[in-house]
Design an enzyme around this catalytic site. Structure first.
Site: not given
Ligand code: FE
Length: 133
Positions: A47, A50, A96, A99, A120
């Site tokens: 991510c 985060c 995510c 976060c 995607c």
């Molecule tokens: Fe994240």
């Protein structure tokens, strides 16, 4: 998974504007423009907000869509799926799990020989960590 608690003002200070607009304002980068859509190195995509591991390069394939495409996340618990009815469409948003960054959408037109899923994902939502050899 424990969530990171930050408001958008804090995220805006930390993230560069393009990343902020995709991950926090649920934007979409232009197809064929992102830094990872043609990327083929071995490693993990994490991510961009985060650092949570999201997708392995082993799950990446070329869908022809112009966005990085994966047939599976590294772990089911690392992404959350949220129904998204915006723009007159019915889609499943991928965020995510740690976060709540907007990552992209998941569709059912992925590779039939594996999961059949196409995650995607915007390049802006990802950072790449090269495999340690
Ligand atoms: Fe994240």
């Amino acid at each position: 998974m424990d969530k990171i608690q930050k408001d958008n003002r804090q995220w805006k200070e930390e993230l560069d504007p393009e990343v902020y607009s995709v991950t926090r304002e649920r934007g979409t980068e232009a197809p064929f423009s992102g830094k990872y859509y043609k990327h083929k190195e071995s490693g993990n995509y994490v991510c961009s907000n985060c650092g949570l591991e999201l997708f392995s390069s082993k799950a990446k394939y070329d869908s022809g869509s112009g966005w990085p495409s994966f047939d599976d996340p590294v772990a089911k618990d690392n992404v959350d799926l949220v129904p998204d009815y915006s723009h007159g469409m019915s889609r499943m948003e991928v965020v995510c799990a740690k976060c709540d960054a907007h990552l992209g959408h998941v569709f059912d037109d992925g590779p039939q020989d594996t999961t059949g899923k196409r995650y995607c994902i915007n390049s802006c939502s990802l950072d790449f960590k090269k495999e340690n050899k």
